[in-house]
Design a protein around this motif. Structure first.
Motif, PDB file in Angstrom:
ATOM      1  N   UNK A   1       0.828  -1.204   0.000  1.00  0.00           N
ATOM      2  CA  UNK A   1       0.000   0.000   0.000  1.00  0.00           C
ATOM      3  C   UNK A   1       0.867   1.260   0.000  1.00  0.00           C
ATOM      4  N   UNK A   2       0.360   2.333  -0.594  1.00  0.00           N
ATOM      5  CA  UNK A   2       1.062   3.615  -0.497  1.00  0.00           C
ATOM      6  C   UNK A   2       1.177   4.037   0.968  1.00  0.00           C
ATOM      7  N   UNK A   3       2.243   4.730   1.346  1.00  0.00           N
ATOM      8  CA  UNK A   3       2.479   5.063   2.772  1.00  0.00           C
ATOM      9  C   UNK A   3       1.308   5.736   3.461  1.00  0.00           C
ATOM     10  N   UNK A   4       0.670   6.721   2.793  1.00  0.00           N
ATOM     11  CA  UNK A   4      -0.439   7.417   3.441  1.00  0.00           C
ATOM     12  C   UNK A   4      -1.646   6.506   3.634  1.00  0.00           C
ATOM     13  N   UNK A   5      -1.932   5.654   2.626  1.00  0.00           N
ATOM     14  CA  UNK A   5      -3.045   4.700   2.740  1.00  0.00           C
ATOM     15  C   UNK A   5      -2.734   3.653   3.801  1.00  0.00           C
ATOM     16  N   UNK A   6      -1.491   3.184   3.817  1.00  0.00           N
ATOM     17  CA  UNK A   6      -1.096   2.164   4.800  1.00  0.00           C
ATOM     18  C   UNK A   6      -1.288   2.680   6.217  1.00  0.00           C
ATOM     19  N   UNK A   7      -0.874   3.883   6.471  1.00  0.00           N
ATOM     20  CA  UNK A   7      -1.009   4.459   7.809  1.00  0.00           C
ATOM     21  C   UNK A   7      -2.476   4.616   8.189  1.00  0.00           C
ATOM     22  N   UNK A   8      -3.294   5.068   7.236  1.00  0.00           N
ATOM     23  CA  UNK A   8      -4.717   5.253   7.508  1.00  0.00           C
ATOM     24  C   UNK A   8      -5.395   3.925   7.843  1.00  0.00           C
ATOM     25  N   UNK A   9      -5.088   2.893   7.052  1.00  0.00           N
ATOM     26  CA  UNK A   9      -5.708   1.565   7.287  1.00  0.00           C
ATOM     27  C   UNK A   9      -5.272   0.986   8.634  1.00  0.00           C
ATOM     28  N   UNK A  10      -3.982   1.110   8.954  1.00  0.00           N
ATOM     29  CA  UNK A  10      -3.477   0.558  10.206  1.00  0.00           C
ATOM     30  C   UNK A  10      -4.044   1.308  11.412  1.00  0.00           C
ATOM     31  N   UNK A  11      -4.261   2.612  11.261  1.00  0.00           N
ATOM     32  CA  UNK A  11      -4.870   3.399  12.339  1.00  0.00           C
ATOM     33  C   UNK A  11      -6.272   2.889  12.645  1.00  0.00           C
ATOM     34  N   UNK A  12      -7.035   2.577  11.613  1.00  0.00           N
ATOM     35  CA  UNK A  12      -8.399   2.082  11.813  1.00  0.00           C
ATOM     36  C   UNK A  12      -8.394   0.622  12.272  1.00  0.00           C
ATOM     37  N   UNK A  13      -7.423  -0.119  11.788  1.00  0.00           N
ATOM     38  CA  UNK A  13      -7.358  -1.543  12.153  1.00  0.00           C
ATOM     39  C   UNK A  13      -7.013  -1.725  13.634  1.00  0.00           C
ATOM     40  N   UNK A  14      -6.079  -0.967  14.161  1.00  0.00           N
ATOM     41  CA  UNK A  14      -5.634  -1.118  15.559  1.00  0.00           C
ATOM     42  C   UNK A  14      -6.627  -0.456  16.512  1.00  0.00           C
ATOM     43  N   UNK A  15      -7.800  -1.015  16.567  1.00  0.00           N
ATOM     44  CA  UNK A  15      -8.840  -0.484  17.454  1.00  0.00           C
ATOM     45  C   UNK A  15      -8.430  -0.731  18.914  1.00  0.00           C
ATOM     46  N   UNK A  16      -8.621   0.239  19.787  1.00  0.00           N
ATOM     47  CA  UNK A  16      -8.203   0.076  21.189  1.00  0.00           C
ATOM     48  C   UNK A  16      -8.853  -1.098  21.908  1.00  0.00           C
ATOM     49  N   UNK A  17      -9.990  -1.583  21.402  1.00  0.00           N
ATOM     50  CA  UNK A  17     -10.679  -2.684  22.070  1.00  0.00           C
ATOM     51  C   UNK A  17     -10.242  -4.067  21.573  1.00  0.00           C
ATOM     52  N   UNK A  18      -9.333  -4.141  20.620  1.00  0.00           N
ATOM     53  CA  UNK A  18      -8.854  -5.446  20.150  1.00  0.00           C
ATOM     54  C   UNK A  18      -8.177  -6.188  21.307  1.00  0.00           C
ATOM     55  N   UNK A  19      -8.436  -7.504  21.462  1.00  0.00           N
ATOM     56  CA  UNK A  19      -7.728  -8.247  22.513  1.00  0.00           C
ATOM     57  C   UNK A  19      -6.217  -8.233  22.283  1.00  0.00           C
ATOM     58  N   UNK A  20      -5.818  -8.565  21.058  1.00  0.00           N
ATOM     59  CA  UNK A  20      -4.412  -8.546  20.690  1.00  0.00           C
ATOM     60  C   UNK A  20      -4.271  -8.824  19.197  1.00  0.00           C
ATOM     61  N   UNK A  21      -3.085  -8.587  18.677  1.00  0.00           N
ATOM     62  CA  UNK A  21      -2.766  -8.890  17.286  1.00  0.00           C
ATOM     63  C   UNK A  21      -1.608  -9.880  17.303  1.00  0.00           C
ATOM     64  N   UNK A  22      -1.751 -10.977  16.557  1.00  0.00           N
ATOM     65  CA  UNK A  22      -0.703 -11.997  16.498  1.00  0.00           C
ATOM     66  C   UNK A  22      -0.108 -12.057  15.096  1.00  0.00           C
ATOM     67  N   UNK A  23       1.218 -11.986  15.019  1.00  0.00           N
ATOM     68  CA  UNK A  23       1.947 -12.100  13.767  1.00  0.00           C
ATOM     69  C   UNK A  23       2.535 -13.507  13.688  1.00  0.00           C
ATOM     70  N   UNK A  24       2.359 -14.180  12.559  1.00  0.00           N
ATOM     71  CA  UNK A  24       2.839 -15.556  12.412  1.00  0.00           C
ATOM     72  C   UNK A  24       4.136 -15.612  11.593  1.00  0.00           C
TER      73      UNK A  24
END
Length: 315
Positions: free
Chosen positions: A67-90
């Protein structure tokens, strides 16, 4: 009561690397479903299930990097919702610095594992389904009789534990006495076990508490068993009509599963252990397709038809 498991327990169980958010590991996971955010990373957040554990694998991270840098940042900001239990990277994939910084800012735990995405998802799902499964505790005795998990219930002092002792002496296995913890493992499957404190113990009035495994050996006990049916012991009531053919099938609802229920009246001279033992064998026969009561009714009907082949009525 809603069952939960903390992210810390998950992290310790699977020995996950903590990338960031260690101070947030005490937040709870309430559902066993996992989520791989494909649509969200493409910009569709309408139905983002923020209550689920989020998994990012090679596919998701490769897409993020494209993704373009500005789009990537926008998507990740919305994705990392404060109520998420956690994010796991495999797969121990290198994590984009932007994701780490945004996760820190939103106080979302970010964890990593070396397992492949599919394998990790399967292991975590099985773990969460086990620890989050609905449970209840009932008063009774659970015995493994010929491979059938029989829950014996009844009023206090009616003879449940004494009957269980006789069944153990006849070669069957005790699972739990007095308090039986029942877990809804999956649809239509109940698993019974004993609380750790009273496991392998049996209370006999006038005798006290005995350890069945110590007295009868390891083959006389088991830690858990799938529940097949319930036997309700009750004091014989002369004015009550009891099922004499076995055609009436009662059921008891435990959690979300309806379990076959047999009511056995108790009176002096009745050998309850033998009756319950035969009930277990008869239940196995029914599961194999043979029902003695139905066979009897069928033969009775055939006999009546043979005696009156024309169906004539006689006065």
């Amino acid at each position: 009561m809603l069952k939960t498991v903390s992210v810390r327990n998950l992290q310790q169980h699977f020995q996950l690397e903590i990338v960031c958010g260690e101070e947030q590991l005490d937040r709870n996971i309430t559902v066993s479903d996992l989520y791989r955010p494909g649509l969200e990373l493409s910009g569709f957040f309408t139905y983002h299930p923020i209550e689920r554990l989020q998994i990012l694998g090679k596919t998701e991270l490769t897409f993020i990097e494209s993704l373009p840098p500005d789009v990537r940042k926008q998507r990740l900001e919305r994705f990392c919702h404060p109520f998420l239990p956690c994010i796991c990277i495999t797969r121990n994939i290198e994590i984009p610095e932007e994701l780490i910084q945004i996760a820190k800012r939103h106080r979302v735990p970010l964890l990593r594992t070396g397992l492949a995405t599919t394998r990790f998802s399967s292991k975590v799902t099985n773990y969460l389904e086990k620890v989050l499964a609905p449970t209840t505790t009932v008063h009774g005795v659970l015995v493994d009789i010929y491979g059938e998990g029989v829950l014996i219930m009844g009023d206090s002092g009616i003879g449940k534990s004494e009957t269980a002792l006789e069944l153990v002496k006849r070669g069957h296995r005790l699972v739990a006495d007095d308090a039986v913890e029942i877990k809804q493992a999956e649809e239509n499957m109940l698993i019974g076990s004993a609380p750790e404190l009273i496991r392998h113990l049996l209370e006999i009035r006038g005798l006290g508490i005995i350890n069945v495994m110590t007295l009868f050996g390891a083959g006389a006990v088991r830690n858990k068993k799938r529940l097949s049916f319930v036997i309700q012991l009750e004091t014989w009531q002369a004015n009550r009509q009891y099922d004499r053919l076995g055609l009436d099938e009662e059921r008891m609802k435990i959690i979300d599963t309806n379990v076959p229920l047999l009511t056995v009246p108790v009176r002096p001279g009745r050998n309850l252990a033998v009756i319950i033992e035969v009930a277990a064998m008869n239940m196995r026969l029914r599961q194999m397709g043979y029902d003695a009561a139905q066979q009897f009714v069928q033969k009775l009907g055939e006999t009546i038809d043979d005696q009156d082949p024309d169906g004539d009525d006689y006065d």
